[in-house]
Design an enzyme around this catalytic site. Structure first.
Site, PDB file in Angstrom:
ATOM      1  N   SER A 216      40.223  32.276  43.052  1.00 49.69           N
ATOM      2  CA  SER A 216      41.250  32.001  42.061  1.00 49.69           C
ATOM      3  C   SER A 216      41.303  30.497  41.751  1.00 49.69           C
ATOM      4  O   SER A 216      40.279  29.908  41.399  1.00 49.69           O
ATOM      5  CB  SER A 216      42.594  32.545  42.568  1.00 49.69           C
TER       6      SER A 216
ATOM      7  N   HIS B 119      41.773  41.024  41.585  1.00 55.17           N
ATOM      8  CA  HIS B 119      41.633  39.581  41.768  1.00 55.17           C
ATOM      9  C   HIS B 119      41.173  39.314  43.197  1.00 55.17           C
ATOM     10  O   HIS B 119      41.788  39.779  44.148  1.00 55.17           O
ATOM     11  CB  HIS B 119      42.997  38.931  41.503  1.00 55.17           C
TER      12      HIS B 119
ATOM     13  N   ASP C  53      39.775  41.162  35.236  1.00 50.12           N
ATOM     14  CA  ASP C  53      40.716  40.358  36.031  1.00 50.12           C
ATOM     15  C   ASP C  53      41.862  39.864  35.149  1.00 50.12           C
ATOM     16  O   ASP C  53      41.633  39.329  34.060  1.00 50.12           O
ATOM     17  CB  ASP C  53      39.953  39.175  36.633  1.00 50.12           C
TER      18      ASP C  53
END
Length: 525
Positions: free
Chosen positions: A229, A483, A454
Protein backbone atom coordinates in the site's frame (compact mmCIF):
# COMPACT_ATOMS: atom_id res chain seq x y z
CA UNK A 1 5.16 -2.38 6.79
CA UNK A 2 15.56 -5.98 10.30
CA UNK A 3 20.76 -8.12 11.25
CA UNK A 4 23.78 -7.94 13.09
CA UNK A 5 24.54 -5.01 15.34
CA UNK A 6 28.06 -3.84 14.78
CA UNK A 7 30.98 -2.92 16.89
CA UNK A 8 33.76 -3.41 14.36
CA UNK A 9 32.63 -2.83 10.79
CA UNK A 10 34.35 -3.83 7.61
CA UNK A 11 35.29 -1.27 5.03
CA UNK A 12 32.67 -2.71 2.70
CA UNK A 13 29.88 -2.14 5.22
CA UNK A 14 30.96 1.43 5.85
CA UNK A 15 31.19 2.00 2.12
CA UNK A 16 27.63 0.69 1.82
CA UNK A 17 26.43 3.05 4.51
CA UNK A 18 28.20 5.98 2.89
CA UNK A 19 27.40 5.18 -0.73
CA UNK A 20 26.45 8.43 -2.41
CA UNK A 21 23.04 8.61 -4.09
CA UNK A 22 23.41 9.04 -7.82
CA UNK A 23 23.33 12.56 -9.23
CA UNK A 24 20.00 12.08 -10.96
CA UNK A 25 18.50 11.02 -7.64
CA UNK A 26 19.71 14.25 -6.03
CA UNK A 27 18.06 16.22 -8.77
CA UNK A 28 14.75 14.54 -8.03
CA UNK A 29 14.90 15.18 -4.29
CA UNK A 30 13.03 17.91 -2.43
CA UNK A 31 15.79 19.76 -0.58
CA UNK A 32 18.57 18.15 -2.56
CA UNK A 33 22.23 17.99 -1.65
CA UNK A 34 21.95 18.88 2.05
CA UNK A 35 19.60 15.96 2.75
CA UNK A 36 21.69 13.63 0.61
CA UNK A 37 24.76 14.47 2.67
CA UNK A 38 22.76 14.30 5.91
CA UNK A 39 21.59 10.76 5.29
CA UNK A 40 25.17 9.65 4.56
CA UNK A 41 26.28 11.06 7.90
CA UNK A 42 23.34 9.52 9.77
CA UNK A 43 23.86 6.13 8.11
CA UNK A 44 27.55 6.07 8.97
CA UNK A 45 26.72 6.97 12.57
CA UNK A 46 24.10 4.22 12.75
CA UNK A 47 26.42 1.66 11.19
CA UNK A 48 29.00 2.37 13.89
CA UNK A 49 26.45 2.26 16.71
CA UNK A 50 24.48 -0.79 15.60
CA UNK A 51 21.30 -1.69 17.48
CA UNK A 52 21.14 -2.69 21.14
CA UNK A 53 18.73 -5.59 20.79
CA UNK A 54 16.73 -6.49 23.89
CA UNK A 55 13.60 -8.44 24.77
CA UNK A 56 10.63 -6.36 23.68
CA UNK A 57 8.69 -4.38 26.29
CA UNK A 58 5.76 -6.40 27.59
CA UNK A 59 3.15 -3.91 26.41
CA UNK A 60 4.39 -4.15 22.81
CA UNK A 61 2.80 -7.62 22.56
CA UNK A 62 5.77 -9.09 20.70
CA UNK A 63 6.68 -12.53 22.01
CA UNK A 64 10.16 -14.00 22.26
CA UNK A 65 12.38 -14.61 20.39
CA UNK A 66 11.44 -11.30 18.72
CA UNK A 67 13.82 -8.57 19.88
CA UNK A 68 13.38 -4.82 19.92
CA UNK A 69 15.63 -1.78 19.77
CA UNK A 70 15.98 1.77 18.50
CA UNK A 71 17.76 3.55 15.69
CA UNK A 72 18.56 7.25 16.04
CA UNK A 73 17.90 9.48 13.02
CA UNK A 74 17.97 13.24 12.42
CA UNK A 75 14.66 15.03 12.66
CA UNK A 76 15.84 17.14 9.71
CA UNK A 77 18.29 15.46 7.34
CA UNK A 78 19.53 18.86 6.22
CA UNK A 79 20.80 19.26 9.80
CA UNK A 80 22.26 15.83 10.67
CA UNK A 81 23.96 17.15 13.81
CA UNK A 82 20.77 18.78 15.08
CA UNK A 83 17.76 17.35 16.87
CA UNK A 84 17.30 13.58 16.65
CA UNK A 85 14.46 11.12 17.19
CA UNK A 86 14.50 7.40 17.92
CA UNK A 87 12.78 4.87 15.68
CA UNK A 88 11.51 1.62 17.19
CA UNK A 89 12.61 -1.49 15.30
CA UNK A 90 12.21 -5.21 15.93
CA UNK A 91 13.53 -8.40 14.38
CA UNK A 92 13.48 -12.16 14.44
CA UNK A 93 16.49 -14.00 13.11
CA UNK A 94 16.31 -16.24 10.06
CA UNK A 95 15.06 -19.73 10.86
CA UNK A 96 17.54 -21.49 8.56
CA UNK A 97 21.24 -22.01 8.93
CA UNK A 98 23.91 -19.32 8.86
CA UNK A 99 24.79 -20.32 5.30
CA UNK A 100 21.14 -19.95 4.24
CA UNK A 101 20.89 -16.41 5.58
CA UNK A 102 20.64 -13.66 2.94
CA UNK A 103 20.27 -10.67 5.22
CA UNK A 104 17.42 -8.68 6.68
CA UNK A 105 14.01 -8.07 5.08
CA UNK A 106 12.48 -4.75 6.14
CA UNK A 107 8.70 -4.37 5.98
CA UNK A 108 6.28 -1.47 5.83
CA UNK A 109 2.52 -2.19 5.87
CA UNK A 110 1.33 1.18 4.55
CA UNK A 111 -0.79 3.96 5.93
CA UNK A 112 0.71 6.50 6.12
CA UNK A 113 0.65 5.75 9.82
CA UNK A 114 0.91 1.96 9.89
CA UNK A 115 3.25 0.11 12.24
CA UNK A 116 5.42 -2.68 10.88
CA UNK A 117 6.34 -4.15 14.24
CA UNK A 118 4.02 -7.16 13.82
CA UNK A 119 5.98 -8.38 10.78
CA UNK A 120 8.30 -10.76 12.74
CA UNK A 121 5.17 -12.44 14.11
CA UNK A 122 4.75 -14.06 10.71
CA UNK A 123 7.52 -16.33 11.95
CA UNK A 124 6.32 -16.88 15.52
CA UNK A 125 2.76 -17.59 14.30
CA UNK A 126 4.14 -19.92 11.61
CA UNK A 127 2.46 -18.17 8.70
CA UNK A 128 2.82 -20.77 5.92
CA UNK A 129 3.23 -18.20 3.14
CA UNK A 130 6.48 -16.97 4.68
CA UNK A 131 8.10 -20.20 5.85
CA UNK A 132 10.60 -20.43 2.98
CA UNK A 133 11.53 -16.75 3.05
CA UNK A 134 12.02 -16.73 6.82
CA UNK A 135 14.71 -19.39 6.48
CA UNK A 136 16.80 -16.93 4.48
CA UNK A 137 15.97 -13.58 6.06
CA UNK A 138 15.73 -11.90 9.40
CA UNK A 139 12.25 -10.34 9.45
CA UNK A 140 12.49 -6.70 10.56
CA UNK A 141 9.68 -4.28 11.31
CA UNK A 142 9.70 -0.69 12.43
CA UNK A 143 7.46 2.16 13.48
CA UNK A 144 8.00 4.98 10.97
CA UNK A 145 8.70 8.45 12.31
CA UNK A 146 5.68 9.82 14.15
CA UNK A 147 4.11 6.38 14.60
CA UNK A 148 3.63 4.37 17.79
CA UNK A 149 6.96 4.04 19.60
CA UNK A 150 8.84 6.34 17.18
CA UNK A 151 8.22 9.86 18.49
CA UNK A 152 4.46 9.52 18.13
CA UNK A 153 2.45 12.55 17.12
CA UNK A 154 -1.11 13.48 17.99
CA UNK A 155 -3.66 15.96 16.67
CA UNK A 156 -6.54 15.58 19.14
CA UNK A 157 -7.32 13.87 22.42
CA UNK A 158 -7.70 10.17 21.52
CA UNK A 159 -10.86 9.67 23.57
CA UNK A 160 -12.46 12.66 21.84
CA UNK A 161 -11.27 11.35 18.49
CA UNK A 162 -13.21 8.09 18.80
CA UNK A 163 -16.43 9.50 20.24
CA UNK A 164 -19.52 8.78 18.20
CA UNK A 165 -21.81 9.29 16.41
CA UNK A 166 -20.08 11.72 14.09
CA UNK A 167 -21.86 13.78 11.47
CA UNK A 168 -23.06 12.07 8.32
CA UNK A 169 -20.26 12.55 5.79
CA UNK A 170 -22.78 13.08 2.99
CA UNK A 171 -23.91 16.70 3.34
CA UNK A 172 -27.57 17.64 2.97
CA UNK A 173 -26.95 21.36 2.85
CA UNK A 174 -24.37 24.12 2.65
CA UNK A 175 -24.61 24.33 6.43
CA UNK A 176 -23.48 20.70 6.68
CA UNK A 177 -20.50 21.49 4.47
CA UNK A 178 -19.58 24.52 6.57
CA UNK A 179 -19.69 22.39 9.71
CA UNK A 180 -17.39 19.78 8.18
CA UNK A 181 -15.01 22.47 6.93
CA UNK A 182 -14.84 23.89 10.44
CA UNK A 183 -14.01 20.45 11.86
CA UNK A 184 -11.25 19.96 9.30
CA UNK A 185 -9.74 23.36 10.05
CA UNK A 186 -9.85 22.67 13.78
CA UNK A 187 -8.17 19.31 13.22
CA UNK A 188 -5.35 20.96 11.27
CA UNK A 189 -4.95 23.48 14.08
CA UNK A 190 -4.84 20.67 16.62
CA UNK A 191 -2.04 18.98 14.69
CA UNK A 192 -0.04 22.23 14.69
CA UNK A 193 -0.62 22.84 18.40
CA UNK A 194 0.11 19.30 19.60
CA UNK A 195 2.79 18.22 17.11
CA UNK A 196 3.92 21.28 15.18
CA UNK A 197 7.61 20.67 15.92
CA UNK A 198 7.55 17.51 13.83
CA UNK A 199 5.10 18.31 11.03
CA UNK A 200 7.60 19.76 8.52
CA UNK A 201 9.67 16.57 8.70
CA UNK A 202 6.93 13.95 8.37
CA UNK A 203 7.47 13.29 4.68
CA UNK A 204 7.82 10.19 2.56
CA UNK A 205 11.38 11.11 1.45
CA UNK A 206 12.38 11.36 5.12
CA UNK A 207 10.90 7.94 5.85
CA UNK A 208 12.87 6.54 2.89
CA UNK A 209 16.00 8.13 4.36
CA UNK A 210 15.13 6.61 7.74
CA UNK A 211 15.01 3.17 6.12
CA UNK A 212 18.47 3.70 4.70
CA UNK A 213 19.74 4.55 8.17
CA UNK A 214 18.01 1.45 9.59
CA UNK A 215 19.69 -0.60 6.86
CA UNK A 216 23.06 0.74 7.94
CA UNK A 217 22.33 0.17 11.64
CA UNK A 218 21.57 -3.47 10.84
CA UNK A 219 24.97 -3.83 9.23
CA UNK A 220 23.40 -4.46 5.83
CA UNK A 221 25.18 -3.20 2.74
CA UNK A 222 22.03 -3.50 0.61
CA UNK A 223 18.32 -3.20 1.35
CA UNK A 224 15.79 -6.04 1.08
CA UNK A 225 12.34 -4.48 1.31
CA UNK A 226 8.68 -5.44 1.23
CA UNK A 227 6.22 -2.55 1.09
CA UNK A 228 2.44 -2.78 0.90
CA UNK A 229 0.00 0.00 0.00
CA UNK A 230 1.58 3.33 1.04
CA UNK A 231 4.69 1.24 1.67
CA UNK A 232 4.97 1.00 -2.12
CA UNK A 233 5.33 4.76 -2.39
CA UNK A 234 8.05 4.64 0.25
CA UNK A 235 9.71 1.91 -1.83
CA UNK A 236 9.48 3.94 -5.02
CA UNK A 237 10.97 6.97 -3.33
CA UNK A 238 13.74 4.84 -1.78
CA UNK A 239 14.56 3.36 -5.19
CA UNK A 240 14.77 6.89 -6.56
CA UNK A 241 17.05 8.21 -3.84
CA UNK A 242 19.17 5.10 -3.27
CA UNK A 243 19.00 2.88 -6.38
CA UNK A 244 22.42 1.34 -5.75
CA UNK A 245 21.46 0.41 -2.19
CA UNK A 246 18.64 -1.94 -3.29
CA UNK A 247 19.19 -5.72 -3.30
CA UNK A 248 15.60 -7.00 -3.44
CA UNK A 249 12.42 -4.93 -3.44
CA UNK A 250 8.80 -6.08 -3.61
CA UNK A 251 6.00 -3.54 -3.71
CA UNK A 252 2.44 -4.80 -3.33
CA UNK A 253 -0.78 -2.85 -4.05
CA UNK A 254 0.76 0.24 -5.50
CA UNK A 255 0.16 3.94 -4.85
CA UNK A 256 0.35 5.84 -8.13
CA UNK A 257 3.68 7.71 -7.80
CA UNK A 258 2.91 10.39 -10.41
CA UNK A 259 3.48 13.86 -9.02
CA UNK A 260 0.09 14.81 -10.44
CA UNK A 261 -1.55 12.12 -8.26
CA UNK A 262 0.19 12.74 -4.91
CA UNK A 263 -2.02 13.15 -2.97
CA UNK A 264 -5.19 15.05 -3.89
CA UNK A 265 -5.95 13.26 -7.15
CA UNK A 266 -4.98 9.88 -5.71
CA UNK A 267 -7.77 10.22 -3.17
CA UNK A 268 -10.30 11.14 -5.84
CA UNK A 269 -9.22 8.07 -7.83
CA UNK A 270 -9.82 5.96 -4.73
CA UNK A 271 -13.45 7.03 -4.63
CA UNK A 272 -14.06 5.57 -8.08
CA UNK A 273 -12.22 2.33 -7.29
CA UNK A 274 -14.03 1.87 -3.96
CA UNK A 275 -17.39 2.06 -5.71
CA UNK A 276 -16.30 -0.64 -8.16
CA UNK A 277 -15.18 -2.96 -5.40
CA UNK A 278 -18.25 -2.16 -3.27
CA UNK A 279 -20.36 -3.43 -6.18
CA UNK A 280 -18.22 -6.58 -6.36
CA UNK A 281 -19.03 -7.21 -2.71
CA UNK A 282 -22.75 -6.49 -2.93
CA UNK A 283 -22.94 -8.90 -5.87
CA UNK A 284 -21.23 -11.55 -3.72
CA UNK A 285 -23.63 -10.89 -0.83
CA UNK A 286 -26.56 -11.31 -3.23
CA UNK A 287 -25.11 -14.53 -4.61
CA UNK A 288 -24.93 -15.85 -1.05
CA UNK A 289 -28.39 -14.75 0.01
CA UNK A 290 -29.08 -18.21 1.40
CA UNK A 291 -26.47 -17.50 4.07
CA UNK A 292 -27.18 -13.82 4.77
CA UNK A 293 -30.77 -13.03 3.76
CA UNK A 294 -29.88 -9.43 2.89
CA UNK A 295 -31.04 -9.48 -0.72
CA UNK A 296 -30.86 -11.87 -3.65
CA UNK A 297 -29.81 -9.26 -6.23
CA UNK A 298 -27.11 -6.56 -6.04
CA UNK A 299 -29.85 -3.96 -6.36
CA UNK A 300 -31.69 -5.32 -3.34
CA UNK A 301 -28.48 -5.41 -1.30
CA UNK A 302 -27.74 -1.81 -2.27
CA UNK A 303 -31.29 -0.82 -1.25
CA UNK A 304 -30.78 -2.50 2.13
CA UNK A 305 -27.56 -0.49 2.57
CA UNK A 306 -29.37 2.76 1.82
CA UNK A 307 -32.15 1.80 4.21
CA UNK A 308 -29.64 0.97 6.96
CA UNK A 309 -27.81 4.23 6.38
CA UNK A 310 -31.01 6.29 6.53
CA UNK A 311 -32.20 4.55 9.69
CA UNK A 312 -28.84 5.10 11.41
CA UNK A 313 -28.91 8.77 10.42
CA UNK A 314 -32.35 9.24 11.96
CA UNK A 315 -31.65 7.18 15.07
CA UNK A 316 -28.01 6.13 15.59
CA UNK A 317 -27.87 2.41 16.29
CA UNK A 318 -27.14 1.81 19.94
CA UNK A 319 -26.86 5.58 20.25
CA UNK A 320 -23.39 5.54 18.65
CA UNK A 321 -23.49 4.09 15.13
CA UNK A 322 -24.54 6.61 12.51
CA UNK A 323 -23.72 6.81 8.79
CA UNK A 324 -20.10 7.80 9.43
CA UNK A 325 -19.51 4.80 11.66
CA UNK A 326 -21.26 2.51 9.18
CA UNK A 327 -18.96 3.66 6.38
CA UNK A 328 -15.97 3.16 8.67
CA UNK A 329 -17.00 -0.45 9.31
CA UNK A 330 -18.36 -1.42 5.92
CA UNK A 331 -15.39 -0.04 3.97
CA UNK A 332 -13.30 -2.98 5.15
CA UNK A 333 -15.29 -5.20 2.72
CA UNK A 334 -14.15 -3.40 -0.45
CA UNK A 335 -10.68 -3.14 1.09
CA UNK A 336 -10.11 -6.80 1.93
CA UNK A 337 -11.74 -10.03 0.77
CA UNK A 338 -11.11 -11.40 4.26
CA UNK A 339 -13.78 -8.95 5.48
CA UNK A 340 -16.46 -10.00 3.00
CA UNK A 341 -17.98 -12.74 5.13
CA UNK A 342 -17.54 -11.12 8.58
CA UNK A 343 -19.11 -7.81 7.50
CA UNK A 344 -22.00 -9.59 5.80
CA UNK A 345 -22.54 -11.74 8.89
CA UNK A 346 -22.76 -8.70 11.18
CA UNK A 347 -25.19 -7.03 8.80
CA UNK A 348 -27.27 -10.19 8.55
CA UNK A 349 -27.44 -10.47 12.33
CA UNK A 350 -28.63 -6.86 12.58
CA UNK A 351 -31.41 -7.48 10.08
CA UNK A 352 -32.40 -10.53 12.13
CA UNK A 353 -32.80 -8.34 15.22
CA UNK A 354 -29.33 -8.49 16.81
CA UNK A 355 -27.90 -4.98 16.82
CA UNK A 356 -25.25 -5.73 19.46
CA UNK A 357 -22.77 -7.15 16.92
CA UNK A 358 -23.03 -4.05 14.74
CA UNK A 359 -22.62 -1.69 17.68
CA UNK A 360 -19.54 -3.57 18.88
CA UNK A 361 -18.05 -3.73 15.38
CA UNK A 362 -18.76 -0.17 14.22
CA UNK A 363 -19.01 1.80 17.44
CA UNK A 364 -16.20 3.12 19.64
CA UNK A 365 -14.83 1.35 22.71
CA UNK A 366 -13.99 4.13 25.15
CA UNK A 367 -12.49 1.59 27.55
CA UNK A 368 -9.80 0.64 25.02
CA UNK A 369 -7.55 3.60 25.72
CA UNK A 370 -4.45 2.01 24.18
CA UNK A 371 -6.34 1.14 21.01
CA UNK A 372 -7.80 4.62 20.82
CA UNK A 373 -4.37 6.21 21.21
CA UNK A 374 -3.09 4.04 18.36
CA UNK A 375 -6.09 4.87 16.18
CA UNK A 376 -5.74 8.61 16.71
CA UNK A 377 -2.00 8.44 16.16
CA UNK A 378 -2.44 6.52 12.92
CA UNK A 379 -4.87 9.11 11.58
CA UNK A 380 -2.59 11.96 12.68
CA UNK A 381 0.38 10.49 10.80
CA UNK A 382 -1.75 9.75 7.75
CA UNK A 383 -2.85 13.36 7.64
CA UNK A 384 0.57 14.83 8.43
CA UNK A 385 2.43 12.85 5.77
CA UNK A 386 -0.09 13.42 3.00
CA UNK A 387 -0.37 17.11 3.84
CA UNK A 388 3.43 17.56 3.95
CA UNK A 389 4.30 15.54 0.84
CA UNK A 390 2.52 17.80 -1.64
CA UNK A 391 0.73 21.06 -2.26
CA UNK A 392 -3.03 20.72 -1.78
CA UNK A 393 -5.84 22.88 -3.18
CA UNK A 394 -6.64 25.67 -0.74
CA UNK A 395 -9.83 26.77 -2.47
CA UNK A 396 -12.98 25.17 -1.07
CA UNK A 397 -14.56 25.71 -4.48
CA UNK A 398 -12.16 23.12 -5.94
CA UNK A 399 -12.93 20.51 -3.27
CA UNK A 400 -16.66 21.14 -3.49
CA UNK A 401 -16.73 20.91 -7.28
CA UNK A 402 -14.68 17.71 -7.51
CA UNK A 403 -16.39 15.81 -4.72
CA UNK A 404 -19.92 16.89 -5.66
CA UNK A 405 -19.28 15.64 -9.19
CA UNK A 406 -17.81 12.31 -8.04
CA UNK A 407 -20.46 11.66 -5.40
CA UNK A 408 -23.19 11.44 -8.06
CA UNK A 409 -21.76 8.22 -9.48
CA UNK A 410 -19.49 7.02 -6.68
CA UNK A 411 -21.34 7.75 -3.44
CA UNK A 412 -19.97 5.07 -1.12
CA UNK A 413 -16.71 6.77 -0.09
CA UNK A 414 -16.46 10.15 -1.82
CA UNK A 415 -17.52 12.61 0.86
CA UNK A 416 -16.08 10.58 3.75
CA UNK A 417 -12.73 10.61 1.95
CA UNK A 418 -12.99 14.32 1.25
CA UNK A 419 -13.51 15.30 4.86
CA UNK A 420 -10.68 13.01 6.00
CA UNK A 421 -8.25 14.86 3.73
CA UNK A 422 -9.63 18.39 4.01
CA UNK A 423 -7.27 19.41 6.87
CA UNK A 424 -4.59 19.58 4.15
CA UNK A 425 -6.38 22.63 2.68
CA UNK A 426 -5.56 24.68 5.79
CA UNK A 427 -2.38 22.89 6.87
CA UNK A 428 -0.19 25.03 9.12
CA UNK A 429 3.18 23.58 8.08
CA UNK A 430 5.32 23.54 4.93
CA UNK A 431 4.10 21.45 1.99
CA UNK A 432 6.69 19.97 -0.36
CA UNK A 433 6.64 19.29 -4.06
CA UNK A 434 6.37 15.51 -4.55
CA UNK A 435 9.51 13.70 -5.55
CA UNK A 436 9.77 12.60 -9.19
CA UNK A 437 9.85 8.84 -8.66
CA UNK A 438 11.97 6.89 -11.09
CA UNK A 439 15.21 4.94 -11.29
CA UNK A 440 17.25 3.39 -14.05
CA UNK A 441 21.01 3.22 -13.49
CA UNK A 442 22.08 0.98 -10.63
CA UNK A 443 18.66 -0.35 -9.68
CA UNK A 444 18.38 -4.17 -9.73
CA UNK A 445 15.23 -5.95 -10.83
CA UNK A 446 12.28 -5.19 -8.59
CA UNK A 447 8.93 -6.97 -8.27
CA UNK A 448 5.54 -5.24 -8.42
CA UNK A 449 2.39 -7.13 -7.41
CA UNK A 450 -1.12 -5.77 -7.96
CA UNK A 451 -4.74 -6.87 -8.31
CA UNK A 452 -6.82 -5.30 -11.06
CA UNK A 453 -9.79 -4.32 -8.89
CA UNK A 454 -8.00 -2.94 -5.82
CA UNK A 455 -10.05 -0.18 -4.20
CA UNK A 456 -7.42 1.58 -2.09
CA UNK A 457 -4.66 1.62 -4.72
CA UNK A 458 -6.16 1.40 -8.20
CA UNK A 459 -4.37 -0.74 -10.78
CA UNK A 460 -3.06 2.20 -12.82
CA UNK A 461 -0.65 2.93 -9.97
CA UNK A 462 1.19 -0.34 -10.52
CA UNK A 463 1.42 0.30 -14.24
CA UNK A 464 2.82 3.77 -13.60
CA UNK A 465 5.47 2.59 -11.13
CA UNK A 466 6.38 -0.25 -13.49
CA UNK A 467 7.19 2.32 -16.17
CA UNK A 468 9.32 4.33 -13.76
CA UNK A 469 11.46 1.54 -12.25
CA UNK A 470 13.64 0.20 -15.03
CA UNK A 471 13.86 -3.58 -15.12
CA UNK A 472 10.88 -4.09 -12.80
CA UNK A 473 8.48 -6.99 -13.32
CA UNK A 474 4.74 -6.67 -12.83
CA UNK A 475 2.63 -9.57 -11.54
CA UNK A 476 -1.05 -8.83 -12.12
CA UNK A 477 -3.75 -10.71 -10.24
CA UNK A 478 -6.64 -10.49 -12.69
CA UNK A 479 -10.30 -10.24 -11.67
CA UNK A 480 -9.40 -9.81 -8.00
CA UNK A 481 -9.35 -6.76 -5.77
CA UNK A 482 -8.16 -7.51 -2.28
CA UNK A 483 -5.59 -5.06 -0.92
CA UNK A 484 -2.25 -6.66 -0.04
CA UNK A 485 -1.84 -9.47 -2.56
CA UNK A 486 1.33 -11.06 -1.14
CA UNK A 487 -0.58 -11.98 2.02
CA UNK A 488 -3.11 -14.10 0.14
CA UNK A 489 -2.99 -17.74 -0.93
CA UNK A 490 -2.41 -17.75 -4.68
CA UNK A 491 0.32 -20.15 -5.78
CA UNK A 492 0.89 -18.25 -9.03
CA UNK A 493 1.96 -15.26 -6.94
CA UNK A 494 3.34 -16.92 -3.80
CA UNK A 495 5.81 -19.08 -5.75
CA UNK A 496 7.12 -16.09 -7.68
CA UNK A 497 7.54 -14.02 -4.51
CA UNK A 498 9.55 -16.86 -2.96
CA UNK A 499 11.66 -17.33 -6.11
CA UNK A 500 12.48 -13.63 -6.21
CA UNK A 501 13.38 -13.28 -2.54
CA UNK A 502 15.29 -16.56 -2.35
CA UNK A 503 17.02 -16.61 -5.73
CA UNK A 504 16.59 -13.13 -7.20
CA UNK A 505 14.79 -14.63 -10.19
CA UNK A 506 11.93 -13.02 -12.09
CA UNK A 507 10.03 -14.08 -15.19
CA UNK A 508 11.31 -13.05 -18.61
CA UNK A 509 8.20 -10.90 -19.02
CA UNK A 510 5.34 -9.58 -16.93
CA UNK A 511 2.92 -12.21 -15.62
CA UNK A 512 -0.86 -12.32 -15.26
CA UNK A 513 -2.23 -14.66 -12.60
CA UNK A 514 -5.80 -15.75 -12.05
CA UNK A 515 -7.62 -14.59 -8.91
CA UNK A 516 -7.23 -16.15 -5.49
CA UNK A 517 -10.17 -18.12 -4.14
CA UNK A 518 -13.40 -16.20 -3.60
CA UNK A 519 -14.42 -15.98 0.07
CA UNK A 520 -16.92 -18.56 1.30
CA UNK A 521 -19.73 -17.68 3.74
CA UNK A 522 -19.04 -19.10 7.19
CA UNK A 523 -22.30 -21.06 7.18
CA UNK A 524 -21.37 -22.71 3.88
CA UNK A 525 -17.91 -23.91 4.92
Amino acid sequence: MLGAAGGVLTGALIAGALATPMASAKARTPGGAAEARGVQIAAARAAAAGIDWQDCPADWALEKPIQCGYVTVPLDYAKPYGRTIKLAVDRIGNTGSATERQGALIYNPGGPGGSGLKFPRRVTTKNPLWTKTSKAYDFVGFDPRGVGHSAAISCVDPQEYVKAPKADPVPDSEADKRAQRKLAEEYAQGCAERSGWMLPYLTTPNTARDIDVIRAALGEKKLNYLGVSYGTYIGGVYATLFPTHVRRMIVDSVVNPSREKIWYQANLDQDVAFETRWKDWTAWVAKNDAAYHIGDTPEKVQKQWETLRAAAKKHPIGGVVGPAELVGFFQSAPYYDSSWAPVAAVWSAYLAGDEKQLVEAAGPDLSDTAGNIASENGNAVYTAVECADAKWPTSWRTWDRDNTRLHKDYPFMTWANAWMNLPCATWDAPQQNPIEVGADKGLPKTLIVQSTRDAATPYDGAVELHKRLKGSRLITEKDAGSHGVTGLVNACINDRVDAYLLNGTVDAADVTCGPHATPVPAAAK
